[in-house]
Design an enzyme around this catalytic site. Structure first.
Site, PDB file in Angstrom:
ATOM      1  N   ASN A 198      42.068   3.658 -70.413  1.00  0.00           N
ATOM      2  CA  ASN A 198      42.349   5.072 -70.546  1.00  0.00           C
ATOM      3  C   ASN A 198      41.747   5.535 -71.865  1.00  0.00           C
ATOM      4  OD1 ASN A 198      44.071   7.595 -69.964  1.00  0.00           O
ATOM      5  ND2 ASN A 198      44.823   6.991 -71.980  1.00  0.00           N
ATOM      6  N   SER A 211      48.179   6.812 -71.663  1.00  0.00           N
ATOM      7  CA  SER A 211      48.698   7.468 -72.856  1.00  0.00           C
ATOM      8  C   SER A 211      49.498   8.694 -72.446  1.00  0.00           C
ATOM      9  CB  SER A 211      47.546   7.890 -73.771  1.00  0.00           C
ATOM     10  OG  SER A 211      46.699   8.822 -73.112  1.00  0.00           O
ATOM     11  N   HIS A 212      50.547   8.966 -73.189  1.00  0.00           N
ATOM     12  CA  HIS A 212      51.291  10.217 -73.036  1.00  0.00           C
ATOM     13  C   HIS A 212      51.576  10.746 -74.437  1.00  0.00           C
ATOM     14  CE1 HIS A 212      53.465  12.109 -69.394  1.00  0.00           C
ATOM     15  NE2 HIS A 212      52.195  11.957 -69.135  1.00  0.00           N
ATOM     16  N   ASP A 232      50.910   4.214 -60.737  1.00  0.00           N
ATOM     17  CA  ASP A 232      49.560   3.655 -60.656  1.00  0.00           C
ATOM     18  C   ASP A 232      49.604   2.243 -60.084  1.00  0.00           C
ATOM     19  OD1 ASP A 232      48.299   5.884 -61.676  1.00  0.00           O
ATOM     20  OD2 ASP A 232      48.250   5.147 -63.733  1.00  0.00           O
ATOM     21  N   TYR A 287      36.495  12.215 -69.063  1.00  0.00           N
ATOM     22  CA  TYR A 287      35.960  11.344 -70.123  1.00  0.00           C
ATOM     23  C   TYR A 287      34.564  11.798 -70.569  1.00  0.00           C
ATOM     24  CZ  TYR A 287      39.706   7.982 -69.037  1.00  0.00           C
ATOM     25  OH  TYR A 287      40.920   7.369 -68.846  1.00  0.00           O
ATOM     26  N   HIS A 307      40.432  14.801 -70.658  1.00  0.00           N
ATOM     27  CA  HIS A 307      41.465  13.873 -70.223  1.00  0.00           C
ATOM     28  C   HIS A 307      41.125  13.221 -68.883  1.00  0.00           C
ATOM     29  CE1 HIS A 307      45.528  12.228 -70.096  1.00  0.00           C
ATOM     30  NE2 HIS A 307      45.631  12.651 -68.845  1.00  0.00           N
TER      31      HIS A 307
END
Length: 728
Positions: free
Chosen positions: A529, A86-87, A109, A37, A34
């Protein structure tokens, strides 16, 4: 999770000792998929991220792009930020808080770049709409986004919603944010100078969200909804709103040297990455962190992902003023340490619990070299389908039906910038000349900022490479339909377990397809992301490359999608209607409803020129309506254009199902009083076919080789109202 033997060996060698418990846990999270990467970074170099408009590219909390000057077209001193996150796992375990805290994180952010958030977009992917669990997740996610976004006063202006059975055990919640700032307000996440203080502002630190980064880096287990609940953060939008305004004051007064929001891996992630980016170190006393719960350990303080917190680098002489601003907005404030030369060092209870090189934490994770299998081409296997049944099934599909049930729950007008609202091809925001704040005095003509976001799992499941190319072209076409020229994009690359060769082959293909198409379109991909390990007991998700793209235009009066009832109807960019190619139905909603397979229709090589020509046509005085043709084919495009005005269309001369339902991207339907002018603008770029005329009777009539389809606007509205009918 825990450190693998190979990672522990690397860390032990670099430290020349065994890591402490706090260090091991910090590495576990910052070296997770996460954060690091590890499986995707080797592929991301395919994206082109530079351009004269790009101010800050990949690697910061958000990207920064200069808007074009309305007179010269050159980059101006008015900037926008773009970010996407993303969540996914949290939204399965707790759909409300998972989605809400995704909004909170992407907004912070934006704050960390010195920008004021002006718009949100959400791209949501769920399992089959007919399943009770899907509806439970959908309702919780939409409520979480709505409650958080509405409370902080940031409009949700666009996005996408898709249903596919392979998301049943692992939905995707991708959220994007756009912010606005001027050149002199720009802040980055690179620490500036040893001796400056590190100041934590916002909510107190609790135990919520512990291990969130590592939780997001592994497949969802069958008992994830109960066992992984502690890894999901809990949001407080009212504190976030105070943090937004406090951040604005701190930026206005020039008190911030660098900033990073506390997201994945909490304080440890934010502070170590901040100093690593500046080539510096830090000295932090974890006991100085203002805490919500008693007796927290060093690991808990370091790794908790409690929300609504920012880490600022502040000059020593500015600390008291920062504290005063925090007090004014009723926010916690802790001076937790300082930027230093050398290592990243954390102390707790009189002991040194972390003492490592910050670059080892932030950038030292080894990359994965994974096996892959190239995706196979689908075979052609088309079922027999009745035309009327096909029209009703596709127009009423939850994938192509009206999404008003979703966006009516969002406040999309707060801030008074939303010129084109949700439900259109793209949203358009009014960026008024001479203002970088929502309350700026200048309300004259300025720049229209068009925004489009989404992906289609049917396309990338059918052909990951061409499907990803199509997603880029379709988002660019959405912008062009509003008269905007694409400016930049950010992506959220969602995939399943990359250790499975078939999965990694599909993931590689979507990266290549998206990168190639954005390069062809001259759209820099300035950030993004990656979310992998989106697997569950029900299997892997389809490779899903969500793209959020922005474009600019002079002014913000864009043509609508609804017909005016006064012009000719032209299909622009459709080679099937022009007789140049045979229709291909792969990846279409038609086959998703009725079964079968076919090749996915690749975007035309001339798509970039088409996008430019369409943006010009959208600005013509004779253009009355423009709508991109993609999801659901021309059948859905025409159904969405009908309202008080109707249309009489002739699509005869070829296979009816192919002409109505193929989903080749890079086309649009235009209502115009100047057909010849459209022909002249598009000549040599894309085919133009006159398919009929708009009418004043609110009826859609479509003539085909196998019969005529006739539906009133009321009948179409009833077909398209499936979400509201089933969920209200």
């Amino acid at each position: 999770m825990s450190l693998s033997d190979s990672d522990r060996e690397i860390i032990t060698t670099e430290l020349d000792r065994e890591p402490t418990r706090a260090e091991a846990t910090l590495f576990e999270n910052l070296w997770s998929e996460h954060c690091a990467y590890r499986s995707s970074r080797p592929l991301l170099g395919a994206f082109e991220s530079e351009g004269e408009q790009v101010v800050v590219g990949p690697g910061d909390d958000a990207a920064v792009v200069a808007l074009p000057d309305t007179e010269t077209g050159e980059p101006s001193e008015t900037y926008v930020t773009l970010g996407i996150e993303s969540h996914n796992h949290p939204s399965y375990v707790d759909p409300y808080d998972g989605a809400a805290t995704g909004i909170g994180g992407i907004v912070r952010d934006t704050l960390s770049m010195g920008a004021y958030p002006i718009a949100l977009m959400d791209s949501l992917y769920f399992g089959g709409f007919d399943r009770d669990h899907t509806r439970y997740l959908l309702e919780g996610v939409v409520e979480g986004i709505s409650d958080y976004g509405n409370a902080i006063g940031v409009p949700t202006v666009g996005g996408s919603l898709a249903f596919h059975p392979d998301y049943e055990g692992n939905p995707l919640v991708n959220v994007a944010c756009v912010g606005l700032l001027s050149e002199e307000r720009l802040v980055t996440a690179a620490a500036k100078r040893a001796g400056n203080k590190l100041v934590l502002v916002g909510n107190a630190t609790g135990r919520d969200g512990l291990g969130g980064a590592s939780f997001a880096s592994e497949d969802l287990a069958e008992d994830a909804e109960t066992e992984d609940r502690p890894a999901v953060q809990v949001g407080d939008p009212y504190t976030e709103k105070l943090l937004i305004e406090a951040n604005e004051t701190l930026i206005d007064e020039g008190l911030i040297e660098s900033a990073r929001d506390l997201g994945a891996a909490g304080l440890g992630g934010a502070s170590s990455e901040l100093v690593a980016k500046g080539g510096l170190g830090a000295r932090i006393d974890l006991e100085r962190v203002h805490q919500r719960e008693p007796n927290m350990t060093a690991v808990e303080v370091l790794l908790a992902e409690s929300q609504e917190r920012m880490c600022y680098e502040v000059r020593p002489e500015s600390v008291e003023r920062v504290r005063a601003v925090a007090d004014r907005f009723d926010l916690g404030c802790s001076v937790i340490g300082e930027v230093a030369e050398g290592n990243y060092v954390c102390e707790f209870d009189g002991e040194t619990v972390v003492d490592v090189a910050p670059e080892l934490l932030a950038d030292g994770a080894p990359m994965n070299d994974l096996a892959y299998v190239e995706p196979a081409d689908p075979e052609r296997d088309l079922p027999e389908i009745d035309l009327q049944d096909a029209f009703e099934a596709v127009v009423s599909s939850p994938n192509t039906a009206s999404k008003e049930w979703v966006y009516r729950q969002y406040d999309h007008e707060v801030g008074l910038r939303t010129a084109v609202k949700p439900g259109d091809d793209a949203a358009v925001l009014a960026i008024r000349e001479g203002t970088d704040r929502p309350d700026g005095a200048n309300r004259g003509p300025g720049t229209g900022l068009a925004i489009s976001a989404g992906a289609d799992p049917n396309w990338t499941a059918a052909d990951p490479y061409e499907g990803a190319r199509a997603i880029a072209v379709e988002n660019a076409t959405n912008l062009a339909a509003k008269g905007a020229t694409p400016l930049a994009a950010v992506d959220c690359l969602n995939g399943a377990n990359p250790e499975k060769p078939e999965v990694y082959g599909g993931f590689r293909a979507i990266v290549s397809g998206l990168a190639d198409a954005c390069s062809d379109l001259s759209v820099p991909v300035v950030g993004g992301n990656v979310s992998l390990y989106n697997d569950s007991a029900t299997g892997p998700i389809p490779p899903t490359p969500t793209l959020a793209m922005v474009g600019a235009r002079a002014g913000y009066d864009a043509p609508p999608t609804r017909l005016a009832g006064e012009g000719a109807l032209l299909a622009v960019g459709d080679p099937v209607l022009a007789g140049d190619v045979a229709p291909e139905l792969g990846g279409s909603e038609l086959l998703a409803r009725f079964g079968g397979s076919d090749r996915f229709p690749a975007p035309a090589e001339g798509a970039p020129a088409f996008v430019g020509a369409l943006a010009e046509v959208a600005e013509d005085e004779g253009t009355l309506a423009v709508h991109d043709a993609s999801h659901g084919g021309l059948a859905v495009t025409l159904a969405e254009m009908v309202g008080e005005a109707g249309a009489r269309v002739d699509l005869s001369g070829g296979p009816a199902l192919g002409r109505l339902f193929h989903e080749r991207v890079g086309r649009a339907v235009i209502e115009t009083t100047d057909p010849e002018g459209v022909h002249e603008r598009v000549a040599g770029v894309a085919p133009v076919v006159e398919i009929g005329e708009a009418t004043a009777d609110g009826v859609l009539e479509i003539e085909t080789d196998t019969g005529e389809l006739t539906s009133s606007a009321a009948e179409i509205a009833d077909l398209r109202d499936v979400l509201a009918r089933e969920l209200d």
